[in-house]
Scaffold this motif. Structure first.
Motif, mmCIF file in Angstrom:
data_model
loop_
_atom_site.group_PDB
_atom_site.id
_atom_site.type_symbol
_atom_site.label_atom_id
_atom_site.label_comp_id
_atom_site.label_asym_id
_atom_site.label_seq_id
_atom_site.Cartn_x
_atom_site.Cartn_y
_atom_site.Cartn_z
ATOM 1 N N UNK A 226 0.583 -1.561 -0.062
ATOM 2 C CA UNK A 226 -0.134 -0.023 0.173
ATOM 3 C C UNK A 226 0.947 1.225 -0.258
ATOM 4 N N UNK A 227 2.281 0.820 -0.389
ATOM 5 C CA UNK A 227 2.983 2.083 0.175
ATOM 6 C C UNK A 227 4.066 1.673 -1.533
ATOM 7 N N UNK A 228 4.767 3.196 -1.793
ATOM 8 C CA UNK A 228 4.813 3.170 -3.394
ATOM 9 C C UNK A 228 6.212 1.848 -3.451
ATOM 10 N N UNK A 229 6.481 1.625 -4.311
ATOM 11 C CA UNK A 229 7.358 0.442 -4.522
ATOM 12 C C UNK A 229 8.571 0.819 -5.092
ATOM 13 N N UNK A 230 9.949 1.183 -4.701
ATOM 14 C CA UNK A 230 10.776 1.588 -5.044
ATOM 15 C C UNK A 230 11.813 1.145 -5.862
ATOM 16 N N UNK A 231 12.268 -0.431 -5.632
ATOM 17 C CA UNK A 231 13.099 -1.418 -6.404
ATOM 18 C C UNK A 231 12.345 -2.489 -6.607
ATOM 19 N N UNK A 232 12.464 -3.801 -7.616
ATOM 20 C CA UNK A 232 12.376 -4.767 -7.837
ATOM 21 C C UNK A 232 13.769 -5.444 -7.568
ATOM 22 N N UNK A 233 14.931 -5.339 -6.747
ATOM 23 C CA UNK A 233 15.967 -6.014 -6.244
ATOM 24 C C UNK A 233 15.733 -6.062 -4.574
ATOM 25 N N UNK A 234 15.642 -7.378 -3.947
ATOM 26 C CA UNK A 234 15.478 -7.385 -2.690
ATOM 27 C C UNK A 234 16.116 -7.953 -2.280
ATOM 28 N N UNK A 235 17.200 -7.978 -1.825
ATOM 29 C CA UNK A 235 18.812 -8.203 -1.455
ATOM 30 C C UNK A 235 19.328 -8.960 -0.072
ATOM 31 N N UNK A 236 18.230 -8.570 1.063
ATOM 32 C CA UNK A 236 17.912 -9.606 2.006
ATOM 33 C C UNK A 236 16.413 -10.187 1.718
ATOM 34 N N UNK A 237 16.265 -11.143 1.808
ATOM 35 C CA UNK A 237 14.925 -11.485 1.126
ATOM 36 C C UNK A 237 13.989 -11.817 2.909
#
Length: 200
Positions: free
Chosen positions: A81-92
């Motif tokens: 429900x908040x803006x998604x800033x990046x498609x990359x997840x470094x720590x899953x």
């Protein structure tokens, strides 16, 4: 992985009402990993479609090699429900692991406090870390008991949804209807729904 192809898809649905069936968590960041042909991307797409009715921002980001079957395959799904800033997840923080090679690749990337759902039929190893919650689901065996090992992905998805309450099962069932009804695969609809329910 080598010779990877990337696609970024972001969907926003600000005008939709958010489902009251969900808990109050504002963002879910999930990695799904396995090999091609096991339905990794399928359940990612189902989650992304279902999430559009419940969250204002949705991201689906597949990542796979040139081999259609048997090659490394993963996808990221984020709904928020908040803006998604990046498609990359470094720590899953959340993961569904469907293959031994994916298990080896991702166990070191899990964030402290992460929840990881593992197909224990095909991955005999255990995660030794004490700072994460590992949920072992005999997904392939359960799928075979239902009649087809190919629905192991739906078993794991059902377990994920029941444990996290990220989306209601009804949303995934609706997405399955949208994907399968009226196609040559319509006969598989009930099997997929049964696998989802059994996993839950």
């Amino acid at each position: 992985m080598h010779a990877l192809r990337f696609t970024l898809r972001v969907s926003c649905s600000h005008s939709r009402e958010l489902s009251m069936e969900l808990n109050t968590k504002q963002m879910y960041e999930l990695m799904i990993a396995g090999v091609g042909g096991k339905g990794v991307l399928t359940i990612g797409k189902l989650l992304a479609e279902a999430a559009q009715e419940n969250f204002s921002n949705v991201l689906y980001f597949p990542n796979y090699g040139p081999a259609m079957r048997g090659g490394d395959c993963e996808c990221t799904v984020v709904f928020s429900n908040q803006p998604i800033t990046s498609p990359v997840i470094y720590e899953v923080p959340l993961a569904i692991i469907m293959d031994q090679s994916a298990f080896e690749a991702f166990r070191g990337r899990l964030k402290k406090g992460a929840e990881v759902f593992i197909d224990s039929t095909v991955i005999p190893m255990k995660i030794e870390r004490q700072d994460i919650a590992a949920i072992y689901v005999p997904a392939t065996k359960m799928a075979m008991d239902l009649g087809s090992a190919q629905v192991a992905n739906l078993v794991l998805l059902g377990a994920f949804l029941e444990k996290t309450k990220a989306l209601p099962l009804s949303s995934i069932n609706k997405a399955l209807d949208n994907v399968l009804l009226g196609t040559r695969r319509e006969s598989l609809l009930q099997l997929n729904k049964s696998a989802l329910q059994n996993g839950a």
